[in-house]
Design a protein around this motif. Structure first.
Motif: not given
Lengths: 149, 193, 247
Positions: A11-13, A43, A47-48, A60, A62, A80-84, A102
């Motif tokens: 999550r810190h890129c 990456f 991201y872009s 609305e 996703r 993932t929802a945690t940014g991984l 997954w």
């Protein structure tokens, strides 16, 4: 080999894990191209694209980027929802690796990294994911797939 | 909420969660840790609370990955949804309890979780010393606050969690309060704006 | 309430006592002296009447003493325990100065649990185990069987006596619960987080008046990478006691 490589970005890129599969006897390299331009460019591009995707769709729903292909390769992405972010680079012939990604997350990452006391979860500036069990188990899983020849 | 019925906590508990036979091992381990901390910090209960919170924070960062892997949940759209997820699914699959969500503030940013049972504190009583300090200062289950804070931080929610009441201190129920401070933005890679 | 009015347990563990010890407060069980160390005589009853035990929080309408400990134990998810244990290992590792120290601290944490579990398991198994074990082999069979089953949900795999060394016994567990989710990185050598379980065994043995030191060693076999051997080394005095009592 129709799976070329496998990357994990946190999550810190930062790229915390990179694994390349080559045809030679050495079986490919682990964690040698984390700081490479390839990883950084990959990456940045993902991201872009994610930003564009969220602007193109309606507010609305996703709108997640799942794969990206060119003439020579296809990139499969899972976030993932945690940014991984889990990324696999493969031949364009392979269609959908979402279930594989997954499985890599929910089974191998969670068991070997998140649940492992002696392995960090929030990687510091120069730490990499080098847990030997994680590497060997993911290798075994990926090489047992029918698409991996 | 339709989303939470999809991830029904009860079903998941029955089918998907690997259980151990004896929750007392868990309770006693936690008790052993708290008493060791009290000895290490020489009965400075504020320090003990902080340490428990820190430990909980580390646990929370890992716990969230397992939670997401088991439930396949996506990020919640509203804080109310988050509260439902935590109480109906989260607590159920990890501790096999179902706390109730109450006491919402007007702006929808703070709510309370009332725990009807607490496996961490089964069969625990706080000893009364000469000055009752332990009852005044120690929050026995402070680790839960840290866990919630750590887990929610990983999904970009900055929350404060604290205990309001605790049965071990003689109150009538165990109550935790959560306040949403802000949504954290996803990090940007170097060189982008 | 000053400290004089409270009776604390006389020692941390029975194994620290000997025949010549007598309690500071004039009251306390010494297993080497037997029931006479704890007898109610006019002097000791005076002591008891004038002192109090440690008092706990005022019992409210639903105190813990009203709960039934004999009913079925609730279950909890394995991952909660594993996360808690992970964090314990991390916290202990930050506080300790080396592998030995780390194992010693884990042992201490497990020790307190073992003392309590012994009481609990004995109370629950009351019909089958109405007599206290006084032989070494009996207590080891108890730990290997009912005790292990109550804590981990299965009996331990083997119980062996060491061939070469006199006082050593081994309990072997093929898949120990606590090591299931820890993979030791290379720079930690032969750290075994089962030091925690070893502490549990040690606590239980000490409270049953069988002073011992227990250590955990990882001895993998093919197909069983997590196989752990718990080496139980009893005190010398125990053998003298066995010989005197049973030969």
């Amino acid at each position: 080999m129709t799976l070329h490589s496998f990357y994990i970005f946190d999550r810190h890129c930062r790229c915390v894990y990179s694994r390349e599969y080559t045809q030679g006897s050495d079986g490919g390299s682990t964690n040698r191209s984390n700081e490479s331009d390839t990883a950084k460019l990959m990456f940045g591009m993902l991201y872009s694209l994610k930003n564009i995707a969220s602007k193109l769709g309606d507010k609305e729903a996703r709108n997640n980027l799942k794969s990206l292909s060119t003439g020579k390769f296809r990139l499969h992405l899972f976030e993932t929802a945690t940014g991984l972010r889990f990324v696999i680079v493969s031949d364009p012939a392979i269609d959908n690796l979402q279930s594989v990604l997954w499985e890599l997350y929910s089974n191998y990452y969670v068991r070997n990294v998140a649940q492992n006391a002696l392995s960090p979860v929030d990687f510091a500036c120069d730490e990499l994911l080098a847990n030997p069990k994680f590497v060997s188990e993911t290798d075994r899983f990926l090489s047992s797939l029918p698409v991996f020849r | 909420m339709s989303k939470t019925t999809r991830y029904s906590g009860d079903e998941m508990w029955k089918n998907n969660v690997e259980k151990i036979q004896n929750s007392e091992l868990f309770t006693l381990t936690y008790g052993s840790v708290v008493s060791q901390l009290c000895r290490d910090f020489n009965n400075n209960y504020q320090e003990v609370n902080q340490q428990l919170d820190r430990m909980g924070y580390n646990i929370g960062m890992r716990l969230i990955e397992e939670f997401l892997a088991k439930t396949g949940a996506q990020r919640c759209q509203t804080f109310k949804e988050t509260a439902e997820m935590i109480s109906k699914v989260g607590f159920k699959i990890f501790l096999n309890i179902q706390p109730t969500v109450t006491n919402w503030t007007q702006d929808g940013k703070t709510f309370s979780l009332v725990l009807n049972e607490n496996p961490l504190a089964d069969f625990v009583e706080l000893p009364m010393g000469p000055d009752n300090r332990i009852c005044r200062d120690l929050w026995y289950s402070q680790v839960l606050c840290g866990v919630l804070r750590g887990a929610l931080q990983m999904v970009q929610l900055d929350v404060d969690v604290w205990f309001v009441k605790d049965v071990l201190r003689g109150d009538d129920q165990t109550e935790l309060r959560l306040r949403l401070n802000k949504f954290l933005k996803d990090e940007v890679p170097a060189g982008e704006d | 309430m000053s400290n004089d009015n409270i009776i604390y347990p006389s020692v941390h563990s029975f194994s620290n006592l000997s025949l010549s010890d007598s309690s500071r407060t004039g009251f306390g069980y010494n297993p080497y002296k037997g029931p006479s160390s704890n007898a109610i005589t006019p002097e000791t009853s005076n002591i008891l009447i004038n002192k109090k035990t440690v008092s706990l929080t005022p019992t409210s309408f639903d105190s813990i003493y009203d709960r039934n400990i004999l009913k079925k134990v609730p279950e909890i998810s394995l991952s909660s325990f594993s996360f808690l244990f992970c964090e314990i290992v991390n916290w202990t590792r930050n506080n300790s100065k080396g592998i030995q120290d780390l194992e010693q601290r884990l042992n201490t944490l497990g020790y307190q649990i073992g003392q309590r579990f012994l009481e609990l398991v004995k109370t629950r198994e009351r019909i089958k185990y109405s007599k206290r074990e006084i032989k070494i082999l009996e207590i080891l069979q108890f730990i290997h069987g009912a005790f292990w089953k109550s804590i981990f949900g299965k009996t331990a795999n083997e119980l062996e006596k060491s061939q070469d060394i006199e006082n050593e016994y081994m309990i072997i567990d093929d898949i120990p619960l606590v090591s299931k989710f820890i993979s030791v990185p290379k720079d930690y050598g032969n750290l075994s987080c089962s030091a925690f379980t070893a502490g549990i065994i040690e606590g239980a043995l000490d409270s049953a008046c069988f002073p011992a030191t227990v250590t955990a060693h990882s001895v993998p076999k093919e197909g069983l990478p997590l196989r752990t051997v718990f080496l139980i080394k009893f005190d010398e005095s125990l053998y003298t006691r066995e010989n005197l009592r049973f030969n």
